[in-house]
Design an enzyme around this catalytic site. Structure first.
Site, PDB file in Angstrom:
ATOM      1  N   SER A 187     -43.591  28.158  24.909  1.00  0.00           N
ATOM      2  CA  SER A 187     -44.957  28.356  25.388  1.00  0.00           C
ATOM      3  C   SER A 187     -45.072  29.027  26.739  1.00  0.00           C
ATOM      4  O   SER A 187     -46.124  29.567  27.070  1.00  0.00           O
ATOM      5  CB  SER A 187     -45.677  27.005  25.446  1.00  0.00           C
ATOM      6  OG  SER A 187     -45.066  26.148  26.393  1.00  0.00           O
ATOM      7  N   LYS A 246     -53.449  21.182  20.061  1.00  0.00           N
ATOM      8  CA  LYS A 246     -53.520  22.587  20.442  1.00  0.00           C
ATOM      9  C   LYS A 246     -54.225  23.379  19.343  1.00  0.00           C
ATOM     10  O   LYS A 246     -55.431  23.481  19.349  1.00  0.00           O
ATOM     11  CB  LYS A 246     -52.115  23.103  20.769  1.00  0.00           C
ATOM     12  CG  LYS A 246     -51.540  22.405  22.010  1.00  0.00           C
ATOM     13  CD  LYS A 246     -50.176  22.890  22.379  1.00  0.00           C
ATOM     14  CE  LYS A 246     -49.715  22.328  23.718  1.00  0.00           C
ATOM     15  NZ  LYS A 246     -49.591  20.871  23.778  1.00  0.00           N
ATOM     16  N   THR A 276     -50.155   1.248  20.816  1.00  0.00           N
ATOM     17  CA  THR A 276     -51.390   1.180  20.042  1.00  0.00           C
ATOM     18  C   THR A 276     -51.529   2.424  19.169  1.00  0.00           C
ATOM     19  O   THR A 276     -51.266   3.551  19.613  1.00  0.00           O
ATOM     20  CB  THR A 276     -52.602   1.072  20.989  1.00  0.00           C
ATOM     21  OG1 THR A 276     -52.502  -0.160  21.712  1.00  0.00           O
ATOM     22  CG2 THR A 276     -53.911   1.095  20.224  1.00  0.00           C
ATOM     23  N   THR A 361     -42.233  23.395  35.653  1.00  0.00           N
ATOM     24  CA  THR A 361     -42.586  23.905  34.330  1.00  0.00           C
ATOM     25  C   THR A 361     -41.807  25.171  34.004  1.00  0.00           C
ATOM     26  O   THR A 361     -41.393  25.382  32.860  1.00  0.00           O
ATOM     27  CB  THR A 361     -44.101  24.166  34.247  1.00  0.00           C
ATOM     28  OG1 THR A 361     -44.798  22.967  34.637  1.00  0.00           O
ATOM     29  CG2 THR A 361     -44.513  24.534  32.839  1.00  0.00           C
TER      30      THR A 361
END
Length: 423
Positions: A187, A246, A276, A361
Site C-alpha cells: 500500500s 477499505k 468481543t 510507516t
C-alpha cells in the site's frame, strides 16, 4: 510522576525529527463524497479528501448504510461478548459465508480488524506447525510482522518481490514446514506481488501460502476478490487475508481458507477467543457490501478511470510519482519536515487533505504523500489537486519531473488502460 519524563523524551525526539503525528479532525459527508468538514479549533471548513482507504466509497453506499441501520434496530448495536459466551451472531455467520464464497474457499473467519486477523492467523499457524519457518517479504505490513513474532516460529526475510532470493531460502529450509507470507498489493509503494510465481515456488517446495489482499479486495478481480482472482490463481493460495474496512467500506478483518485451517485458528488464537465479536450491524453492512461488489463492476470501472485520469494529470504537470501498478499514487518528498509542510499547505491553503507518510510507516528518507482517488473525484477536482500540488512544489522548492505532455487521450483509450484493474 518522574517516570513521565521518558514519555516526554520520546515525544520530543519525534517532534525534532519532524514526524510527530497530528490527527486531522474530519467529518466525511456521506451525501457528497469526497467532501468532508475539517475542524480546527473554532473553525470549520469544507475540504476534499484525497487519501481515504474507503477506495470505492462503499462506506456511504445507501444499501450498505440501510443494512447497518436495519440490523441495529432489529438486533441491537453490540455483539454482547465473545462468540463462545454470547453466541455466534447470525449476521456474522452470513458474512463469513459471503467471504468464503467470494474467495471460493471452504470457510472464512471474521476478526475485529485486519490487524488482528493477521496477528492472530499468522501467530497461530506458525505456532501450530512444528519447527515452522516463515518466509516473509521485507515490505510486509506491521500486523503480519506482529503475527510472526507472536508465533515464536523462525522467520527469514526475502527481498521485496525477489523470486530468486525466495527460492534460495526455500531450498535452504529443506523439508521443514514452511509458510510464505506476502501481500498482493503493497500500500505504500502501490506495487503488486508476482502471486502466480510465488505459488509456483510454494508448490515446488511444499510451502503454505499466506496472502494479504487487504488493499486489493473489492477493487480487483471480476467479483472483487483481489489480485489472486484477477490473475487466475486464487485457488492456488492456501490462506487469503483481507479487510472489510477499505474496498468494502465498513470495518473488520478476515481470513478465507480450508475449513480445517479456519477451525484451528478459531480454536487456538487468543485474540479471537477472548475478543468481543463483531457487532451484528457491522457484519450486516459488510455482508451487503461484499454481495454488492460481487455482482457490480461499475464501482471498479469508475474507480480505475479516476485513478488513470489523476495519474495522467499529475504526470503532465511534472509532479513526481513513484512507479505504481495499482490505484495507489505515491508522490515522493523524501524529508519528514517538508512532507508535513506540504500536507499542511494543501489543507490550509487549498482545502485538500492528503496526510504525510513518514517513518516508521515507510523508511527514513522515503517520506511521501499518498494519493488515493475514488470514483467521486471528478475532472474539476483532479484539476484542482494538480494546480494545488504545483503551487506547493513551487512554495517549498521541490523538484519537478520532466514534463511529457504527449497526445491527448480519448476516453476509450483510458478504458482500455484500466482493464488490468479488474480482469
Amino acid at each position: 510522576m518522574t517516570l513521565y519524563k521518558y514519555f516526554r523524551s520520546y515525544l520530543d525526539d519525534i517532534r525534532r525529527e519532524g514526524r510527530y503525528r497530528v490527527f486531522t479532525d474530519l467529518e466525511r459527508h456521506a451525501a457528497r463524497p469526497p467532501y468532508a468538514s475539517w475542524r480546527s479549533g473554532d473553525v470549520c471548513r469544507e475540504v476534499v479528501v484525497w487519501c481515504s482507504n474507503d477506495y470505492l466509497g462503499m462506506g456511504r453506499h445507501p444499501a450498505v448504510a440501510d443494512a447497518m441501520v436495519q440490523a441495529a434496530r432489529q438486533i441491537g448495536v453490540g455483539a454482547g461478548g465473545t462468540r463462545n459466551i454470547s453466541g455466534n451472531s447470525h449476521a456474522v455467520v452470513q458474512l463469513e459465508a459471503e467471504l468464503a464464497d467470494l474467495h471460493r474457499k471452504e470457510a472464512a473467519l471474521v476478526f475485529s480488524s485486519g490487524y488482528v486477523s493477521n496477528e492472530a492467523s499468522l501467530g497461530t499457524i506458525g505456532r501450530l506447525l512444528p519447527q515452522c519457518l516463515i518466509l516473509s517479504d521485507e515490505k510486509n505490513h506491521a500486523s503480519m510482522i506482529a503475527g510472526m513474532r507472536a508465533s515464536g516460529a523462525e522467520k527469514r526475510i526475502f527481498r521485496h518481490n525477489d523470486l530468486g532470493h525466495l527460492e534460495v531460502l526455500l531450498r535452504e529450509a529443506e523439508d521443514r514446514p514452511k509458510v510464505i507470507a506476502f501481500e498482493s498489493l503493497y500500500s505504500m509503494d502501490g506495487d503488486i506481488a508476482p502471486v502466480e510465481h510465488i505459488c509456483d515456488l510454494a508448490e515446488q517446495f511444499g510451502a503454505l501460502t499466506y496472502l494479504d489482499e487487504v488493499h486489493a479486495v473489492g477493487l480487483y478481480g471480476r467479483r472483487g476478490a483481489g489480485i489472486a482472482e484477477r490473475d487466475g490463481v486464487m485457488h492456488r493460495v492456501d490462506v487469503i487475508e483481507g479487510t472489510l474496512a477499505k474496498g468494502f467500506g465498513v470495518s473488520g478483518g478476515y481470513i478465507a481458507a480450508d475449513a480445517v485451517v479456519c477451525d484451528a485458528i478459531r480454536s487456538a488464537a487468543p485474540s479471537f477467543i477472548f475478543t468481543t465479536a463483531m457487532p451484528p450491524p457491522l457484519a450486516a453492512a459488510a455482508a451487503r457490501s461484499v454481495a454488492h461488489l460481487k455482482r457490480s463492476a461499475g464501482e471498479r470501472v469508475a474507480h480505475a478511470l479516476r485513478v488513470e485520469k489523476t495519474r495522467r494529470a499529475l504526470r503532465k504537470a511534472g509532479i513526481p510519482m513513484m512507479s505504481s501498478q495499482s490505484h495507489i499514487i505515491p508522490v515522493p518528498v523524501g524529508d519528514p519536515d517538508i512532507c508535513r509542510k506540504a500536507s499542511a499547505l494543501l489543507l490550509e491553503k487549498f482545502g485538500i487533505y492528503i496526510q504525510p507518510i513518514n517513518y516508521p510507516t515507510v523508511p527514513r528518507g522515503t517520506e511521501r504523500l499518498r494519493i488515493t482517488p475514488t470514483p467521486f473525484h471528478n475532472d474539476q477536482l483532479i484539476e484542482d489537486l494538480t494546480n494545488a500540488l504545483c503551487n506547493v512544489w513551487d512554495a517549498l522548492g521541490l523538484q519537478y519531473e520532466t514534463i511529457d505532455r504527449g497526445p491527448m487521450l480519448r476516453p476509450e483509450s483510458l478504458i482500455a488502460d484500466t482493464s488490468r484493474f479488474f480482469h
